[in-house]
Write a protein that holds these residues in place. Structure first.
Motif, PDB file in Angstrom:
ATOM      1  N   PRO A   1      44.004  48.128  39.488  1.00 54.24           N
ATOM      2  CA  PRO A   1      42.939  47.752  40.398  1.00 54.24           C
ATOM      3  C   PRO A   1      42.968  48.505  41.467  1.00 54.24           C
ATOM      4  N   VAL A   2      41.461  48.541  42.247  1.00 58.94           N
ATOM      5  CA  VAL A   2      41.778  49.243  43.669  1.00 58.94           C
ATOM      6  C   VAL A   2      40.842  48.202  44.643  1.00 58.94           C
ATOM      7  N   ILE A   3      41.464  48.249  46.007  1.00 62.16           N
ATOM      8  CA  ILE A   3      40.970  47.287  46.807  1.00 62.16           C
ATOM      9  C   ILE A   3      40.709  48.234  48.065  1.00 62.16           C
ATOM     10  N   PHE A   4      39.364  48.217  48.366  1.00 64.46           N
ATOM     11  CA  PHE A   4      38.868  49.134  49.730  1.00 64.46           C
ATOM     12  C   PHE A   4      38.989  48.040  50.787  1.00 64.46           C
ATOM     13  N   PHE A   5      39.224  48.636  51.916  1.00 65.32           N
ATOM     14  CA  PHE A   5      39.170  47.878  53.123  1.00 65.32           C
ATOM     15  C   PHE A   5      38.776  48.481  54.448  1.00 65.32           C
ATOM     16  N   ASN A   6      38.272  48.102  55.463  1.00 62.54           N
ATOM     17  CA  ASN A   6      37.765  48.825  56.763  1.00 62.54           C
ATOM     18  C   ASN A   6      36.627  49.383  56.693  1.00 62.54           C
ATOM     19  N   ARG A   7      36.442  50.146  55.563  1.00 61.77           N
ATOM     20  CA  ARG A   7      35.132  50.993  55.173  1.00 61.77           C
ATOM     21  C   ARG A   7      34.644  50.643  53.972  1.00 61.77           C
ATOM     22  N   GLN A   8      33.515  49.968  53.781  1.00 65.79           N
ATOM     23  CA  GLN A   8      32.759  49.317  52.640  1.00 65.79           C
ATOM     24  C   GLN A   8      32.238  50.353  51.839  1.00 65.79           C
ATOM     25  N   PRO A   9      32.670  50.541  50.817  1.00 63.73           N
ATOM     26  CA  PRO A   9      31.808  51.392  49.807  1.00 63.73           C
ATOM     27  C   PRO A   9      30.293  50.930  49.422  1.00 63.73           C
ATOM     28  N   VAL A  10      29.539  52.072  49.419  1.00 63.89           N
ATOM     29  CA  VAL A  10      28.130  51.236  48.961  1.00 63.89           C
ATOM     30  C   VAL A  10      28.278  50.638  47.667  1.00 63.89           C
ATOM     31  N   ALA A  11      27.063  49.625  47.600  1.00 65.55           N
ATOM     32  CA  ALA A  11      27.086  48.495  46.613  1.00 65.55           C
ATOM     33  C   ALA A  11      27.199  49.058  45.045  1.00 65.55           C
TER      34      ALA A  11
ATOM     35  N   ALA B   1      41.225  40.405  62.771  1.00 70.24           N
ATOM     36  CA  ALA B   1      41.991  41.349  61.889  1.00 70.24           C
ATOM     37  C   ALA B   1      43.226  40.809  61.073  1.00 70.24           C
ATOM     38  N   ALA B   2      43.861  39.901  61.754  1.00 72.80           N
ATOM     39  CA  ALA B   2      45.042  39.288  61.154  1.00 72.80           C
ATOM     40  C   ALA B   2      44.915  38.514  59.748  1.00 72.80           C
ATOM     41  N   GLY B   3      43.562  37.777  59.853  1.00 69.95           N
ATOM     42  CA  GLY B   3      42.992  37.203  58.550  1.00 69.95           C
ATOM     43  C   GLY B   3      42.631  38.313  57.387  1.00 69.95           C
ATOM     44  N   GLN B   4      42.010  39.288  57.846  1.00 72.59           N
ATOM     45  CA  GLN B   4      41.654  40.218  56.799  1.00 72.59           C
ATOM     46  C   GLN B   4      43.060  40.979  56.421  1.00 72.59           C
ATOM     47  N   ALA B   5      44.019  41.242  56.975  1.00 72.24           N
ATOM     48  CA  ALA B   5      45.174  41.829  56.568  1.00 72.24           C
ATOM     49  C   ALA B   5      45.976  40.749  55.700  1.00 72.24           C
ATOM     50  N   ARG B   6      45.756  39.459  56.048  1.00 69.71           N
ATOM     51  CA  ARG B   6      46.553  38.582  55.123  1.00 69.71           C
ATOM     52  C   ARG B   6      45.531  38.649  53.797  1.00 69.71           C
ATOM     53  N   ALA B   7      44.444  38.559  53.662  1.00 67.46           N
ATOM     54  CA  ALA B   7      43.381  38.475  52.542  1.00 67.46           C
ATOM     55  C   ALA B   7      43.789  39.577  51.864  1.00 67.46           C
ATOM     56  N   LEU B   8      43.860  40.747  52.335  1.00 70.86           N
ATOM     57  CA  LEU B   8      44.277  41.953  51.653  1.00 70.86           C
ATOM     58  C   LEU B   8      45.496  41.931  50.875  1.00 70.86           C
TER      59      LEU B   8
ATOM     60  N   GLU C   1      47.086  39.008  50.056  1.00 74.38           N
ATOM     61  CA  GLU C   1      47.154  38.164  49.140  1.00 74.38           C
ATOM     62  C   GLU C   1      46.341  38.562  47.737  1.00 74.38           C
ATOM     63  N   LEU C   2      45.286  39.312  48.093  1.00 73.22           N
ATOM     64  CA  LEU C   2      44.576  39.668  46.866  1.00 73.22           C
ATOM     65  C   LEU C   2      45.462  40.646  45.935  1.00 73.22           C
ATOM     66  N   ALA C   3      45.955  41.567  46.727  1.00 77.05           N
ATOM     67  CA  ALA C   3      46.941  42.618  46.010  1.00 77.05           C
ATOM     68  C   ALA C   3      48.089  41.995  45.290  1.00 77.05           C
ATOM     69  N   CYS C   4      48.654  40.825  46.005  1.00 77.45           N
ATOM     70  CA  CYS C   4      49.566  40.142  45.030  1.00 77.45           C
ATOM     71  C   CYS C   4      49.279  39.300  43.906  1.00 77.45           C
TER      72      CYS C   4
ATOM     73  N   ALA D   1      48.345  42.119  41.171  1.00 88.00           N
ATOM     74  CA  ALA D   1      49.704  42.572  40.822  1.00 88.00           C
ATOM     75  C   ALA D   1      50.341  41.718  39.711  1.00 88.00           C
ATOM     76  N   CYS D   2      50.204  40.327  39.996  1.00 84.73           N
ATOM     77  CA  CYS D   2      50.666  39.005  39.101  1.00 84.73           C
ATOM     78  C   CYS D   2      49.477  38.879  37.895  1.00 84.73           C
ATOM     79  N   GLY D   3      48.534  39.644  37.814  1.00 84.39           N
ATOM     80  CA  GLY D   3      47.784  39.226  36.924  1.00 84.39           C
ATOM     81  C   GLY D   3      46.847  38.042  36.914  1.00 84.39           C
ATOM     82  N   GLU D   4      46.779  37.403  38.190  1.00 83.52           N
ATOM     83  CA  GLU D   4      46.141  36.205  38.345  1.00 83.52           C
ATOM     84  C   GLU D   4      44.636  36.573  38.786  1.00 83.52           C
ATOM     85  N   LYS D   5      44.087  35.773  38.494  1.00 87.31           N
ATOM     86  CA  LYS D   5      42.193  35.891  38.780  1.00 87.31           C
ATOM     87  C   LYS D   5      42.029  35.607  40.482  1.00 87.31           C
ATOM     88  N   PRO D   6      41.669  36.796  41.235  1.00 87.71           N
ATOM     89  CA  PRO D   6      41.508  36.587  42.583  1.00 87.71           C
ATOM     90  C   PRO D   6      40.455  35.644  42.660  1.00 87.71           C
TER      91      PRO D   6
END
Length: 230
Positions: A33-43, A208-215, A217-220, A223-228
């Protein structure tokens, strides 16, 4: 290289938001899985694979809230209309070219005013790449071109550029009372200090802190095979 090292998730602050397709395809091929942050790729690129994600604030909301700050002042303070022509004259300090936050904050800040029936006139706009020093130089140029008395509002896509505009105005000899109505985004500590002093008229919190936290949490979760969620 990260894929070859067997990471569970890859988080990417992509340099060119229009070039995400090749990264997504490589991640899909490797099943990572790949998570982009800060710069949003085109839809279209984000739709290439179900395990490509983006974490970030909704940039248009920042623009709307910034526009509302100005709208409220325009409706309640007649002095904001310096020349009494019923038209809001503004300049725009924009962030990084092509960055979704810069484009959407710029668009929706002005759209909020026009949707409310406010007549607006753009005197100037330029890119300052989120930088205080670059914004100061752009604003100084506008002042030297004689726009000082005409500028009623300065929209800045972030606080550092708003502070740069304040620096230029104060350096040009304007008093706090003579400053235009300057607004930013981020609610950084220096910006909040400038608000207390009255030089900065408003800012929009960008969590910014909330976004970092979400990043994280999503990565974890991935990685654990959970549905985000979300």
């Amino acid at each position: 290289r990260f894929l070859s090292q067997g990471y569970d998730v890859i988080c990417v602050n992509i340099v060119d938001r229009t070039a995400a397709a090749v990264l997504i395809d490589k991640a899909e091929e490797a099943g990572v899985p790949v998570i982009f942050f800060n710069r949003q790729p085109v839809a279209e690129d984000m739709l290439r694979w179900e395990h490509a994600y983006y974490v970030g604030a909704k940039a248009e909301e920042g623009g709307v809230l910034q526009g509302r700050l100005v709208l409220e002042a325009w409706q309640t303070d007649p002095a904001l209309d310096r020349n009494g022509d019923g038209v809001l004259q503004y300049v725009m300090l924009e962030g990084e070219p092509g960055h979704q936050d810069a484009m959407l904050r710029t668009e929706y800040a002005v759209k909020t005013l026009t949707d409310a029936g406010v007549a607006v006139e753009k005197l100037a706009s330029d890119t300052a790449n989120w930088k205080r020093g670059q914004a100061m130089a752009k604003a100084r140029q506008w002042l030297e071109e004689g726009m000082g008395d005409a500028i009623e509002v300065v929209f800045a896509n972030n606080d550092d550029m708003a502070l740069g505009a304040i620096d230029a105005c104060l350096d040009a000899g304007l008093t706090a009372e003579e400053l235009p109505f300057i607004v930013g985004v981020d609610a950084t500590p220096p910006a909040l200090d400038a608000m207390e002093e009255g030089a900065l008229k408003g800012t929009v919190q960008n969590d910014a802190a909330g976004q970092a936290r979400a990043l994280v949490e999503l990565a974890c979760a991935l990685a654990c095979g959970e549905k985000p969620e979300g």
